[in-house]
Design an enzyme around this catalytic site. Sequence first.
Site, mmCIF file in Angstrom:
data_model
loop_
_atom_site.group_PDB
_atom_site.id
_atom_site.type_symbol
_atom_site.label_atom_id
_atom_site.label_comp_id
_atom_site.label_asym_id
_atom_site.label_seq_id
_atom_site.Cartn_x
_atom_site.Cartn_y
_atom_site.Cartn_z
ATOM 1 N N ASP A 25 0.609 -0.775 0.410
ATOM 2 C CA ASP A 25 -0.049 0.178 0.261
ATOM 3 C C ASP A 25 1.295 1.421 -0.039
ATOM 4 O O ASP A 25 1.941 1.074 0.289
ATOM 5 C CB ASP A 25 -0.903 -0.248 1.086
ATOM 6 C CG ASP A 25 -2.361 0.961 0.950
ATOM 7 O OD1 ASP A 25 -2.163 1.714 0.161
ATOM 8 O OD2 ASP A 25 -3.357 0.986 1.788
ATOM 9 N N SER A 26 0.900 2.567 -0.260
ATOM 10 C CA SER A 26 1.279 3.363 -1.037
ATOM 11 C C SER A 26 1.489 4.314 0.534
ATOM 12 O O SER A 26 2.306 5.271 0.572
ATOM 13 C CB SER A 26 0.364 4.395 -2.343
ATOM 14 O OG SER A 26 -0.691 4.260 -1.618
ATOM 15 N N GLY A 27 0.304 4.022 2.075
ATOM 16 C CA GLY A 27 0.955 4.911 2.710
ATOM 17 C C GLY A 27 0.366 6.045 2.973
ATOM 18 O O GLY A 27 -0.054 6.423 3.946
ATOM 19 N N GLY A 28 -0.685 6.381 2.134
ATOM 20 C CA GLY A 28 -2.228 7.337 1.429
ATOM 21 C C GLY A 28 -2.604 7.590 2.970
ATOM 22 O O GLY A 28 -2.482 8.253 4.100
ATOM 23 N N CYS A 66 -11.932 -28.197 10.213
ATOM 24 C CA CYS A 66 -11.120 -27.166 9.525
ATOM 25 C C CYS A 66 -10.036 -27.852 8.757
ATOM 26 O O CYS A 66 -9.400 -29.159 9.846
ATOM 27 C CB CYS A 66 -11.445 -25.836 10.494
ATOM 28 S SG CYS A 66 -9.832 -25.345 10.086
ATOM 29 N N GLN A 83 -11.087 7.354 -5.847
ATOM 30 C CA GLN A 83 -11.714 7.942 -4.405
ATOM 31 C C GLN A 83 -12.894 8.432 -4.938
ATOM 32 O O GLN A 83 -13.271 8.550 -6.100
ATOM 33 C CB GLN A 83 -10.205 8.852 -3.829
ATOM 34 C CG GLN A 83 -9.495 8.307 -3.222
ATOM 35 C CD GLN A 83 -9.714 7.799 -2.226
ATOM 36 O OE1 GLN A 83 -10.814 7.948 -1.859
ATOM 37 N NE2 GLN A 83 -8.749 6.562 -1.609
ATOM 38 N N ASP A 137 -2.805 8.127 -2.601
ATOM 39 C CA ASP A 137 -4.133 8.784 -2.544
ATOM 40 C C ASP A 137 -4.188 10.153 -1.451
ATOM 41 O O ASP A 137 -3.572 9.427 -0.591
ATOM 42 C CB ASP A 137 -5.131 7.869 -3.008
ATOM 43 C CG ASP A 137 -4.805 6.556 -1.421
ATOM 44 O OD1 ASP A 137 -3.944 6.652 -1.534
ATOM 45 O OD2 ASP A 137 -6.113 6.194 -1.144
ATOM 46 N N HIS A 151 -6.105 -20.180 12.436
ATOM 47 C CA HIS A 151 -7.121 -20.552 11.878
ATOM 48 C C HIS A 151 -7.901 -19.778 11.111
ATOM 49 O O HIS A 151 -8.934 -19.620 10.545
ATOM 50 C CB HIS A 151 -7.953 -20.662 13.033
ATOM 51 C CG HIS A 151 -9.385 -20.859 13.043
ATOM 52 N ND1 HIS A 151 -9.719 -22.657 12.009
ATOM 53 C CD2 HIS A 151 -10.277 -20.126 12.710
ATOM 54 C CE1 HIS A 151 -11.142 -22.114 12.287
ATOM 55 N NE2 HIS A 151 -11.496 -21.359 12.025
#
Lengths: 377, 377
Positions: free
Chosen positions: A91-94, A305, A190, A145, A336
């Site tokens: 992720d860009s960190g925006g 599971c 956005q 963004d 889990h």
Amino acid sequence: MKFTVQKQSTTSRARAGLIETAHGKIETPVFMPVGTLGSVKSVTPDELQQIGAQIILGNTYHLNLRPGCEVISRFEGLHRFMQWPMPILTDSGGFQVFSLAKLSRISEQGVEFQSHIDGSRHLLTPEKVVQIQHCLHSDIMMCLDQCIQHPASRADTEAARDITARWSARCKSAWGEVDDGSQALFGIVQGGMYADLRRRAVEDLAGIGFDGYALGGLSVGEPQELMLEIAESALPLLPGTAPKYIMGVGTPSDLVELVGRGADMFDCVLPTRNARNGQIFTRFGTLNLRNARYRQDTRPLEEQCSCYTCGKYARAYLRHLLISRELLAYRLLTIHNIHFFVDFARRMRSAVLTDTFDAFRNRFYLDYARADRQTCG
Amino acid sequence: MKFTVQKQSTTSRARAGLIETAHGKIETPVFMPVGTLGSVKSVTPDELQQIGAQIILGNTYHLNLRPGCEVISRFEGLHRFMQWPMPILTDSGGFQVFSLAKLSRISEQGVEFQSHIDGSRHLLTPEKVVQIQHCLHSDIMMCLDQCIQHPASRADTEAARDITARWSARCKSAWGEVDDGSQALFGIVQGGMYADLRRRAVEDLAGIGFDGYALGGLSVGEPQELMLEIAESALPLLPGTAPKYIMGVGTPSDLVELVGRGADMFDCVLPTRNARNGQIFTRFGTLNLRNARYRQDTRPLEEQCSCYTCGKYARAYLRHLLISRELLAYRLLTIHNIHFFVDFARRMRSAVLTDTFDAFRNRFYLDYARADRQTCG
């Protein structure tokens, strides 16, 4: 990066696809565990592979502050630093600048902010964000963004949308300068809860041209109904030949609804964060393991599971570890929960491939609602 | 339980032996990782087996308070509850009553105390301690003892020694009532820093007759020299046909010195607790991973170490996890430290088997002292 749609549901917008990256293939729909700081909290990459995770997230904002690019570049990127050989999306960190940093200030140039760790001043620009992700060597980079809160006025939302569009163009240019074919770049749509602003955002980004498109600024406090309405209006506008990624979402119900509306990729801290609080996801709904009713329960978290935890441990033991704050609790419960989400995406994909997605969705709701009456607290 | 001395060093009292229990064999000298609450903090039984641990500890005081015997008996004991199939030794809880509980009060009957968790009142008697350990189904049970602080007056020490001897006899009787051949019982020698009181304690316990003998009340704040002096005087008095266990000890230097004086078994929280603080044990001394010098260090914690952590991860990454308080840090560092201690005991054993224990001891000190000059901070 290459994306192929392998199968389109005939009764919904759900689809199954294949993303090919420099570090391997990703079958969609896919759930991506979050490894903000270069570690999916409490689990190893070996365990993630055993669970069946195909791609994980890292975060530009966090990794740039700590340990910093000069450390990670010693390892030629995040893959070797953290020993995860498969695809990584950063992720860009925006989002983090606006949610974590102190005194963030926006200008055309970028975002100036103070580190949440030591108060030091930093500037993130579209170009810088691409450079950092180039250094991290993620398989999929995200554009910078501006994510705004909910609710937000139309004027504020429009301003955020507009600057995100201009920053996206600059990210694309910066990416062009470093591109060697090994890293893809995704744009972020956005536009808040305004469908027409989202539409214009999609048009701008498609005009620039990206390897994939994400919807940002969802699941920020709005009701599920509104989130789905916005996603439903925006998803079909995105180029069908590229992956569609919903950022920071969500619950199993969110996922099944969004896949039905055409989404391919998801990330969320829900399975990991909630595991550490004792909330367990199962096919039959969630259970709160702190509940005294599990004190002597010799059953696994979820019958049938196939995860490591359910193959070995009983609820009574896991509850004991959790109540005693034993570190092992966090790991075993995280395994889990991640397995549940990764497997849930895999099962949605299977349903699309056999064109039984609607039946899958109905079955999911029937099973999930049994929780309250049966095993869950 | 069966104990065989396989080899006696010709230049010291060091020896190599074999303990056979209902859950498998233990080669001595052995280091036993501590799993107080039914979990060696942050690691799984699978990881412990991979490391080469042969036996782990559980704690009667803690497990009786939480989750309680009625829960563990649902699993027919601690082995299946925690999924550790190999030998378990349970401490009686004497030490914890005096160090953790509030308002502990001693009488001939036993120790009355308030739980450190919820303040509830409990009574531990010699009989109760055996019953609880019978319920936990540990392979080696320990007698209830009174551990006193250091320094302590001769009168106080003598009183603690005397009551420990009487309680030991009652433990033996209680054990006789539940004994089915699957659980051994060890006596604990008290007597503080008074060699003659220790001698009388040994005589009392040997008179009662146990499967093994432990020295308790060591490493309680006294200098190493004094600890070794007391151990050196007491160890040769213990029956040579039974295992000799030094409780709650110690550093690598303590271990090599005590093995040289005839000790067979050790347990200590040092490798696990210190791992979580970033203190790493290596053949070349300890290093403090928080030190900035490791920020960009691409080497493993210890060159040529065969543990999982050293096989995968660099110091720079592990330091980053530690500084960022990522849960994975505690596990990866714990794996290395436990591996170091378990392997250290194994190497001492090899040296005894080839009758090169003195050379091993000398080599250890030479290497360990290199720490300050070379890799360690």
